[in-house]
Motif scaffolding. Structure first.
Motif, PDB file in Angstrom:
ATOM      1  N   PRO A  73      45.125 -17.775  62.476  1.00  0.00           N
ATOM      2  CA  PRO A  73      44.767 -16.574  62.439  1.00  0.00           C
ATOM      3  C   PRO A  73      44.627 -15.914  63.980  1.00  0.00           C
ATOM      4  N   ALA A  74      44.629 -14.730  64.243  1.00  0.00           N
ATOM      5  CA  ALA A  74      44.192 -14.074  65.601  1.00  0.00           C
ATOM      6  C   ALA A  74      42.805 -14.277  65.746  1.00  0.00           C
ATOM      7  N   PRO A  75      42.391 -14.513  66.860  1.00  0.00           N
ATOM      8  CA  PRO A  75      41.054 -14.825  67.461  1.00  0.00           C
ATOM      9  C   PRO A  75      40.211 -13.538  66.736  1.00  0.00           C
ATOM     10  N   ASP A  76      40.799 -12.147  66.730  1.00  0.00           N
ATOM     11  CA  ASP A  76      39.979 -11.229  66.112  1.00  0.00           C
ATOM     12  C   ASP A  76      39.953 -10.841  64.626  1.00  0.00           C
ATOM     13  N   GLU A  77      40.774 -11.698  63.948  1.00  0.00           N
ATOM     14  CA  GLU A  77      41.153 -11.461  62.560  1.00  0.00           C
ATOM     15  C   GLU A  77      39.772 -11.238  61.721  1.00  0.00           C
ATOM     16  N   PRO A  78      38.567 -11.432  61.982  1.00  0.00           N
ATOM     17  CA  PRO A  78      37.334 -10.872  61.060  1.00  0.00           C
ATOM     18  C   PRO A  78      37.260  -9.296  61.206  1.00  0.00           C
ATOM     19  N   THR A  79      37.750  -8.878  62.360  1.00  0.00           N
ATOM     20  CA  THR A  79      37.555  -7.481  62.633  1.00  0.00           C
ATOM     21  C   THR A  79      38.785  -6.405  62.160  1.00  0.00           C
ATOM     22  N   ARG A  80      39.817  -7.170  61.918  1.00  0.00           N
ATOM     23  CA  ARG A  80      41.207  -6.559  61.485  1.00  0.00           C
ATOM     24  C   ARG A  80      41.074  -5.898  60.067  1.00  0.00           C
ATOM     25  N   SER A  81      41.935  -5.145  59.661  1.00  0.00           N
ATOM     26  CA  SER A  81      42.076  -4.619  58.392  1.00  0.00           C
ATOM     27  C   SER A  81      43.521  -4.228  58.110  1.00  0.00           C
ATOM     28  N   ARG A  82      43.706  -4.202  56.759  1.00  0.00           N
ATOM     29  CA  ARG A  82      44.907  -3.669  56.305  1.00  0.00           C
ATOM     30  C   ARG A  82      44.835  -2.988  54.972  1.00  0.00           C
ATOM     31  N   ARG A  83      45.489  -2.113  54.783  1.00  0.00           N
ATOM     32  CA  ARG A  83      45.394  -1.421  53.459  1.00  0.00           C
ATOM     33  C   ARG A  83      46.890  -0.665  52.969  1.00  0.00           C
ATOM     34  N   ILE A  84      47.029  -0.728  51.961  1.00  0.00           N
ATOM     35  CA  ILE A  84      48.416  -0.282  51.244  1.00  0.00           C
ATOM     36  C   ILE A  84      47.826   1.281  50.802  1.00  0.00           C
ATOM     37  N   ASP A  85      48.858   2.509  51.495  1.00  0.00           N
ATOM     38  CA  ASP A  85      48.333   3.586  51.289  1.00  0.00           C
ATOM     39  C   ASP A  85      49.098   4.281  49.987  1.00  0.00           C
ATOM     40  N   THR A  86      50.305   3.982  50.193  1.00  0.00           N
ATOM     41  CA  THR A  86      51.202   4.701  48.943  1.00  0.00           C
ATOM     42  C   THR A  86      52.181   3.563  48.470  1.00  0.00           C
ATOM     43  N   ILE A  87      52.801   3.633  47.174  1.00  0.00           N
ATOM     44  CA  ILE A  87      53.840   2.834  46.527  1.00  0.00           C
ATOM     45  C   ILE A  87      54.430   3.972  45.547  1.00  0.00           C
ATOM     46  N   ASP A  88      55.760   3.841  45.820  1.00  0.00           N
ATOM     47  CA  ASP A  88      56.678   4.716  45.023  1.00  0.00           C
ATOM     48  C   ASP A  88      57.850   3.831  44.424  1.00  0.00           C
ATOM     49  N   VAL A  89      57.699   3.834  43.013  1.00  0.00           N
ATOM     50  CA  VAL A  89      58.698   3.049  42.406  1.00  0.00           C
ATOM     51  C   VAL A  89      59.850   3.859  41.929  1.00  0.00           C
ATOM     52  N   HIS A  90      61.168   3.397  42.003  1.00  0.00           N
ATOM     53  CA  HIS A  90      62.244   4.302  41.423  1.00  0.00           C
ATOM     54  C   HIS A  90      63.034   3.317  40.838  1.00  0.00           C
ATOM     55  N   GLY A  91      62.770   2.789  39.637  1.00  0.00           N
ATOM     56  CA  GLY A  91      63.662   1.693  38.832  1.00  0.00           C
ATOM     57  C   GLY A  91      63.583   0.489  39.807  1.00  0.00           C
ATOM     58  N   THR A  92      64.839   0.065  40.236  1.00  0.00           N
ATOM     59  CA  THR A  92      64.589  -1.119  41.013  1.00  0.00           C
ATOM     60  C   THR A  92      64.507  -1.102  42.413  1.00  0.00           C
ATOM     61  N   VAL A  93      64.065   0.008  42.832  1.00  0.00           N
ATOM     62  CA  VAL A  93      63.735   0.060  44.389  1.00  0.00           C
ATOM     63  C   VAL A  93      62.411   0.821  44.458  1.00  0.00           C
ATOM     64  N   ALA A  94      61.718   0.527  45.456  1.00  0.00           N
ATOM     65  CA  ALA A  94      60.501   1.109  45.901  1.00  0.00           C
ATOM     66  C   ALA A  94      60.149   1.589  47.483  1.00  0.00           C
ATOM     67  N   THR A  95      59.186   2.333  47.430  1.00  0.00           N
ATOM     68  CA  THR A  95      58.803   2.442  49.228  1.00  0.00           C
ATOM     69  C   THR A  95      57.586   2.161  49.227  1.00  0.00           C
ATOM     70  N   ALA A  96      56.957   1.817  50.170  1.00  0.00           N
ATOM     71  CA  ALA A  96      55.480   1.592  50.185  1.00  0.00           C
ATOM     72  C   ALA A  96      55.320   1.965  51.688  1.00  0.00           C
ATOM     73  N   THR A  97      53.958   2.237  52.076  1.00  0.00           N
ATOM     74  CA  THR A  97      53.433   2.495  53.369  1.00  0.00           C
ATOM     75  C   THR A  97      51.956   1.834  53.423  1.00  0.00           C
ATOM     76  N   MET A  98      51.879   1.248  54.455  1.00  0.00           N
ATOM     77  CA  MET A  98      50.596   0.544  54.849  1.00  0.00           C
ATOM     78  C   MET A  98      50.229   0.888  56.141  1.00  0.00           C
ATOM     79  N   THR A  99      48.789   0.877  56.319  1.00  0.00           N
ATOM     80  CA  THR A  99      47.991   0.860  57.859  1.00  0.00           C
ATOM     81  C   THR A  99      47.478  -0.341  57.975  1.00  0.00           C
ATOM     82  N   LEU A 100      47.650  -0.698  59.153  1.00  0.00           N
ATOM     83  CA  LEU A 100      47.203  -2.005  59.803  1.00  0.00           C
ATOM     84  C   LEU A 100      46.290  -1.879  61.136  1.00  0.00           C
ATOM     85  N   SER A 101      45.302  -2.105  61.131  1.00  0.00           N
ATOM     86  CA  SER A 101      44.295  -1.886  62.314  1.00  0.00           C
ATOM     87  C   SER A 101      43.938  -3.505  62.976  1.00  0.00           C
ATOM     88  N   HIS A 102      44.622  -3.500  63.919  1.00  0.00           N
ATOM     89  CA  HIS A 102      44.526  -4.789  64.576  1.00  0.00           C
ATOM     90  C   HIS A 102      44.165  -4.629  66.060  1.00  0.00           C
TER      91      HIS A 102
END
Length: 252
Positions: free
Chosen positions: A194-223
């Motif tokens: 892990p990165a030395p500052d991992e305890p302070t980092r965060s990640r979240r999934i913002d959006t997911i859109d599914v279209h049959g066999t494909v999908a798009t997703a957006t995440m925000t990473l605060s590092h």
């Protein structure tokens, strides 16, 4: 009689401890247990998981993976009261969640969370709860994104290889120039810790859109001082959903 105000948290790693600490701060009676024997200054601990669940109205799992969940639930199943709910926040595969639901019954709730330790401490975790159902395609599409998050959290490139197709590229602007890393080159950036500052980092999934066999997703990473927006293209292949490509933007 089971008290609905007693919560047993099984798994007191960083996430489990953060959840337990937050619950205790809000006035819940919390008892914690961990396989490692780690102690917590915020909640009372026990070395016996069966003792932990015996008087709990809610058992919350915050364990490393599916096999750990299965083993712990097998150990405590005989000590669970009939009216005790089991809330599993651990990151496990949909098939593993379905099997646990079949074993435990209607009292089992699969509840993966969106967010990391800082969100748990602040009480802002997003919980995706499902009970007595087989996970849907929309549930399964989260799996490669969770594996991707585990790769960042642990520094272990094996998680990225599980998340991405072998042909995937990771693309964006770095130091003013366009880069397009093949998966092997991207994995080589991570050293297995892990990165030395991992305890302070965060990640979240913002959006997911599914279209049959494909999908798009957006995440925000605060590092640390950097915030990244990651945009994913996912495809459903024979063994489940995988990330086909990722593009990112680093916010200045």
């Amino acid at each position: 009689m089971t008290s609905p105000h007693t919560i047993a948290v099984l798994g007191m790693g960083r996430m489990g401890n953060a959840i337990a600490t937050r619950l205790a701060a809000k006035g819940w009676d919390v008892v914690g247990w961990t396989r490692s024997g780690r102690t917590s200054g915020a909640v009372r601990m026990t070395g016996d998981p069966q003792e932990a669940v015996a008087t709990a109205g809610l058992v919350l799992l915050a364990l490393f993976d599916g096999p750990a969940c299965r083993q712990v639930l097998e150990d405590v199943h005989g000590s669970l009261r009939a009216d005790t709910m089991v809330l599993n926040t651990s990151t496990i595969a949909p098939a593993e969640a379905s099997e646990l639901a079949r074993q435990i019954g209607e009292s089992y709730v699969h509840a993966p969370v969106l967010g990391s330790v800082p969100a748990a401490s602040a009480g802002t975790l997003k919980i995706l709860a499902a009970a007595a159902t087989v996970p849907t395609v929309q549930d399964a599409v989260f799996e490669p994104l969770r594996a991707y998050s585990r790769g960042h959290a642990t520094g272990d490139p094996a998680h990225f290889r599980a998340a991405f197709l072998p042909t995937a590229h990771i693309e964006g602007i770095r130091d003013g120039a366009f880069i397009s890393w093949p998966l092997d080159e991207y994995c080589a950036l991570f050293q297995g810790r892990p990165a030395p500052d991992e305890p302070t980092r965060s990640r979240r999934i913002d959006t997911i859109d599914v279209h049959g066999t494909v999908a798009t997703a957006t995440m925000t990473l605060s590092h640390g001082s950097d915030t990244f927006t990651d945009i994913f293209l996912l495809v459903r292949v024979d063994d489940g959903w995988r990330i086909a490509n990722k593009a990112y933007h680093r916010h200045s």
